[in-house]
Enzyme design. Structure first.
Site, PDB file in Angstrom:
ATOM      1  N   LYS A   1      -0.966   7.931   3.058  1.00 61.34           N
ATOM      2  CA  LYS A   1      -1.239   6.508   3.242  1.00 61.34           C
ATOM      3  C   LYS A   1      -2.328   6.250   4.285  1.00 61.34           C
ATOM      4  O   LYS A   1      -2.533   5.111   4.699  1.00 61.34           O
ATOM      5  CB  LYS A   1       0.044   5.784   3.664  1.00 61.34           C
TER       6      LYS A   1
ATOM      7  N   ARG B 263      12.132  -3.717   5.045  1.00 60.89           N
ATOM      8  CA  ARG B 263      12.170  -2.863   3.865  1.00 60.89           C
ATOM      9  C   ARG B 263      13.363  -3.198   2.986  1.00 60.89           C
ATOM     10  O   ARG B 263      14.465  -2.708   3.209  1.00 60.89           O
ATOM     11  CB  ARG B 263      12.239  -1.382   4.268  1.00 60.89           C
TER      12      ARG B 263
ATOM     13  N   PRO C  92       0.817  -1.223   0.000  1.00 69.49           N
ATOM     14  CA  PRO C  92       0.000   0.000   0.000  1.00 69.49           C
ATOM     15  C   PRO C  92       0.850   1.272   0.000  1.00 69.49           C
ATOM     16  O   PRO C  92       1.626   1.508   0.929  1.00 69.49           O
ATOM     17  CB  PRO C  92      -0.816  -0.126   1.287  1.00 69.49           C
ATOM     18  N   GLU C  93       0.733   2.064  -1.045  1.00 67.69           N
ATOM     19  CA  GLU C  93       1.353   3.387  -1.106  1.00 67.69           C
ATOM     20  C   GLU C  93       0.252   4.364  -1.462  1.00 67.69           C
ATOM     21  O   GLU C  93      -0.925   3.999  -1.485  1.00 67.69           O
ATOM     22  CB  GLU C  93       2.522   3.376  -2.094  1.00 67.69           C
TER      23      GLU C  93
ATOM     24  N   ASN D 125       8.043   2.225  -0.172  1.00 64.08           N
ATOM     25  CA  ASN D 125       9.326   1.637  -0.552  1.00 64.08           C
ATOM     26  C   ASN D 125       9.457   1.367  -2.049  1.00 64.08           C
ATOM     27  O   ASN D 125      10.525   1.495  -2.634  1.00 64.08           O
ATOM     28  CB  ASN D 125       9.547   0.336   0.223  1.00 64.08           C
TER      29      ASN D 125
END
Length: 273
Positions: free
Chosen positions: A51, A254, A2-3, A165
């Site tokens: 977000k 990440r 999710p971005e 990311n």
């Protein structure tokens, strides 16, 4: 993952399913708000902020949620089986006569007064997909700490909201800088283009079911003609520009991807391969 674009699409789906209808069920499965009940109140709308998701209800209430890595909202028709995960992962149920929205694995879920939304999202920088977008403010925020690595600066939602990311790795590749280059070492024109490209990428993907940064609009296999992303998720595979193997660095949850040939400069100080 999710971005900003993914969260905007989630907000649209929730808004389409719930807005304008009265709640027939309001169930928050987190201890702090377990006794809260807005049954009977109308859903005024659902919006995204970076977000974050904000569902607003009649009477001046807002349900704030954040998906982070694993959270999801699923929408079901009456009588449809819920398939988003086991029951113990459900954190919220918002039902109307027409649809039921179920929130799974939501790490952030809080009910607050709509007038107090700034307590949840007031710290965010300009939203790349929001009406408050301001490229000058975003650029100023990014350059405020010249020793901070560009990757960290892009991920900091206080600078500009919506980059995660995937976009961070792709933006650094497109700018031909490593994520570990200090912001102060990026020439101002390049930093300006970085902000502009971030806006273009999220805008281009806000209506797509599958995210792409290369222009390929359909998902393809490794043997396909085109790839959707330049570097993210392509560790060990050839760079689409120079054919050098893409490298991957692990840090907590990440992973960071980059091309050592196209992105010269400082590299990870932790495990890289």
């Amino acid at each position: 993952m999710p971005e900003g674009d993914t969260v905007l699409q989630a907000a649209r789906r929730l808004d389409s399913a719930l807005a304008g209808h009265a709640l027939t069920r309001f169930d928050l499965r987190v201890p702090r708000f377990a006794t809260s009940d807005l049954t009977g109140r109308s859903v005024l709308g659902v919006i995204s902020r970076g977000k974050h998701l904000l569902a607003r209800f009649e009477g001046g209430f807002t349900l704030h949620s954040h998906l982070r890595m694993d959270g999801a909202w699923r929408i079901y028709d009456p009588g449809e089986r819920w398939r988003g995960g086991p029951a113990h992962q459900i954190r919220a149920v918002l039902a109307t006569a027409e649809h039921t929205a179920v929130g799974y694995r939501l790490p952030v879920l809080e009910l607050l007064r709509t007038a107090d939304e700034d307590k949840a999202v007031g710290h965010l920088g300009p939203d790349l997909l929001g009406p408050d977008w301001n490229p000058e403010t975003a650029l100023h925020n990014l350059l405020a700490d010249p020793v901070r690595p560009v990757g960290e600066a892009l991920l900091d939602q206080r600078n500009l909201a919506g980059i995660g990311n995937v976009y961070m790795c792709e933006l650094c590749f497109m700018a031909r800088v490593t994520p570990w280059l200090p912001m102060g070492e990026i020439p101002q024109p390049l930093a300006t283009r970085l902000v502009g490209t971030a806006k273009q990428l999220l805008e281009a993907n806000r209506d797509r079911p599958t995210r792409t940064t290369t222009g390929a609009v359909a998902a393809v296999s490794r043997g396909g003609v085109r790839e959707r992303l330049f570097v993210y998720g392509r560790g060990g595979r050839p760079c689409l520009r120079c054919r050098t193997p893409i490298r991957k660095a692990e840090r907590a949850d990440r992973p960071v991807y980059w091309c050592p040939h196209c992105q010269p400069g400082p590299t990870a100080r932790w495990s890289a391969r």
